[in-house]
Write an enzyme that holds these catalytic residues in place. Structure first.
Site, mmCIF file in Angstrom:
data_model
loop_
_atom_site.group_PDB
_atom_site.id
_atom_site.type_symbol
_atom_site.label_atom_id
_atom_site.label_comp_id
_atom_site.label_asym_id
_atom_site.label_seq_id
_atom_site.Cartn_x
_atom_site.Cartn_y
_atom_site.Cartn_z
ATOM 1 N N GLY A 253 -3.992 20.007 -32.405
ATOM 2 C CA GLY A 253 -5.467 19.870 -33.155
ATOM 3 C C GLY A 253 -6.357 19.157 -32.353
ATOM 4 O O GLY A 253 -6.059 18.925 -31.093
ATOM 5 N N HIS B 231 -4.822 12.313 -37.935
ATOM 6 C CA HIS B 231 -5.056 11.781 -36.508
ATOM 7 C C HIS B 231 -6.468 12.442 -36.050
ATOM 8 O O HIS B 231 -7.093 11.584 -35.586
ATOM 9 C CB HIS B 231 -3.930 12.413 -35.759
ATOM 10 C CG HIS B 231 -4.168 12.415 -34.102
ATOM 11 N ND1 HIS B 231 -3.367 11.567 -33.444
ATOM 12 C CD2 HIS B 231 -4.906 12.943 -33.315
ATOM 13 C CE1 HIS B 231 -4.119 11.610 -32.091
ATOM 14 N NE2 HIS B 231 -4.812 12.647 -32.140
ATOM 15 N N GLU B 232 -6.755 13.728 -36.604
ATOM 16 C CA GLU B 232 -8.066 13.901 -36.153
ATOM 17 C C GLU B 232 -9.427 13.257 -36.963
ATOM 18 O O GLU B 232 -10.423 13.005 -36.408
ATOM 19 C CB GLU B 232 -8.213 15.632 -36.453
ATOM 20 C CG GLU B 232 -7.219 16.555 -35.674
ATOM 21 C CD GLU B 232 -6.717 16.242 -34.450
ATOM 22 O OE1 GLU B 232 -7.667 15.781 -33.614
ATOM 23 O OE2 GLU B 232 -5.670 16.464 -33.955
ATOM 24 N N GLN C 289 -13.718 14.767 -29.472
ATOM 25 C CA GLN C 289 -12.973 14.807 -28.075
ATOM 26 C C GLN C 289 -13.632 15.768 -27.131
ATOM 27 O O GLN C 289 -13.363 15.550 -26.033
ATOM 28 C CB GLN C 289 -11.422 15.372 -28.491
ATOM 29 C CG GLN C 289 -10.554 14.437 -29.248
ATOM 30 C CD GLN C 289 -9.167 14.890 -29.419
ATOM 31 O OE1 GLN C 289 -9.187 15.664 -30.308
ATOM 32 N NE2 GLN C 289 -8.477 14.662 -28.411
ATOM 33 N N CYS D 107 -1.809 12.432 -27.990
ATOM 34 C CA CYS D 107 -3.059 12.560 -28.034
ATOM 35 C C CYS D 107 -3.884 13.342 -26.598
ATOM 36 O O CYS D 107 -3.518 12.683 -25.701
ATOM 37 C CB CYS D 107 -4.010 11.602 -28.584
ATOM 38 S SG CYS D 107 -5.745 11.859 -28.823
ATOM 39 N N LEU D 108 -4.516 14.593 -26.807
ATOM 40 C CA LEU D 108 -5.152 15.104 -25.513
ATOM 41 C C LEU D 108 -5.994 14.052 -24.796
ATOM 42 O O LEU D 108 -6.254 14.104 -23.612
ATOM 43 C CB LEU D 108 -5.751 16.412 -26.005
ATOM 44 C CG LEU D 108 -4.904 17.493 -26.534
ATOM 45 C CD1 LEU D 108 -5.634 18.530 -27.242
ATOM 46 C CD2 LEU D 108 -3.849 17.905 -25.531
ATOM 47 N N HIS E 73 -10.222 10.120 -35.182
ATOM 48 C CA HIS E 73 -10.970 10.622 -34.087
ATOM 49 C C HIS E 73 -12.758 10.618 -34.422
ATOM 50 O O HIS E 73 -13.607 9.980 -33.866
ATOM 51 C CB HIS E 73 -10.786 12.116 -33.436
ATOM 52 C CG HIS E 73 -9.567 11.848 -32.325
ATOM 53 N ND1 HIS E 73 -9.938 11.032 -31.154
ATOM 54 C CD2 HIS E 73 -8.610 12.683 -32.404
ATOM 55 C CE1 HIS E 73 -8.720 11.339 -30.669
ATOM 56 N NE2 HIS E 73 -7.869 12.380 -31.256
#
Ligand code: GNR
Ligand code: NI
Length: 170
Positions: free
Chosen positions: A46, A133-134, A51, A91-92, A137
């Site tokens: 995702g 999660h997204e 991000q 997480c990236l 963000h």
């Protein structure tokens, strides 16, 4: 298409709250293409616009093992949530760290698709976790915010050390 740079914790730009998308146009679809390229290359399941330093309410996901189930959610809203899912999340923007986070196990979500059409979807499992999660963000929230202050500081310090080390090796 282009691969975009992913912001990393504790970059303050990850704390910005995203604004609603007002037009689903070709420029937005270009960004969506770039976000998929960036997510698949990472690789990740995702990616939220936040991000890549674009503060609009837009996220992409693909949790399938063979990368054949892309989803684009524009201006997503959770209509219902129930149940509990405990997942080891990564997480990236927090590369290399995985911790268990509790989320709803099942959600109903409303959003615009990449054609700008309203859609509703009922999801569970990893896709439901990933969408939550997204969506965090887009509010400036990271999975490390669910951990203790001590754990979050430890991760921040290690990441900063990793980055200093990487800068020397370069
Ligand atoms: O690639 C990712 N894996 C992942 C695993 C468990 C729960 C959430 C995620 S999302 C993450 C990609 C990312 O950082 N998205 O914001
Ligand atoms: Ni993330």
């Amino acid at each position: 298409m282009a691969k975009l740079k992913i912001l990393e914790f504790p970059d303050p730009r990850l704390r910005k709250k995203a604004s609603p998308v007002d037009a689903v146009d070709d420029a937005l679809r270009q960004l969506i293409g770039d976000m998929f390229e960036t997510m698949y290359a990472a690789p990740g399941i995702g990616l939220a616009a936040t991000q890549v330093d674009v503060h609009k309410r837009l996220l992409v996901t693909d949790v399938s093992p063979d990368k054949t189930e892309p989803h684009v959610l524009i201006n997503p809203e959770i209509l219902e949530k129930d149940g509990v899912a405990l997942t080891d999340e990564g997480c990236l923007s927090v590369p290399g760290y995985y911790e268990e986070v509790e989320r709803a196990g099942h959600i109903r979500v409303r959003f615009l698709d990449r054609a700008g059409e309203p859609q509703e979807m009922e999801v569970e499992g990893l896709l439901a976790v990933c969408i939550q999660h997204e969506m965090d963000h887009l509010e400036g929230k990271l999975f490390v915010d669910y951990l203790s202050e001590a754990k979050r500081q430890r991760i921040r310090k290690k990441l900063e050390k990793d980055r200093r080390q990487a800068a020397i090796v370069m």
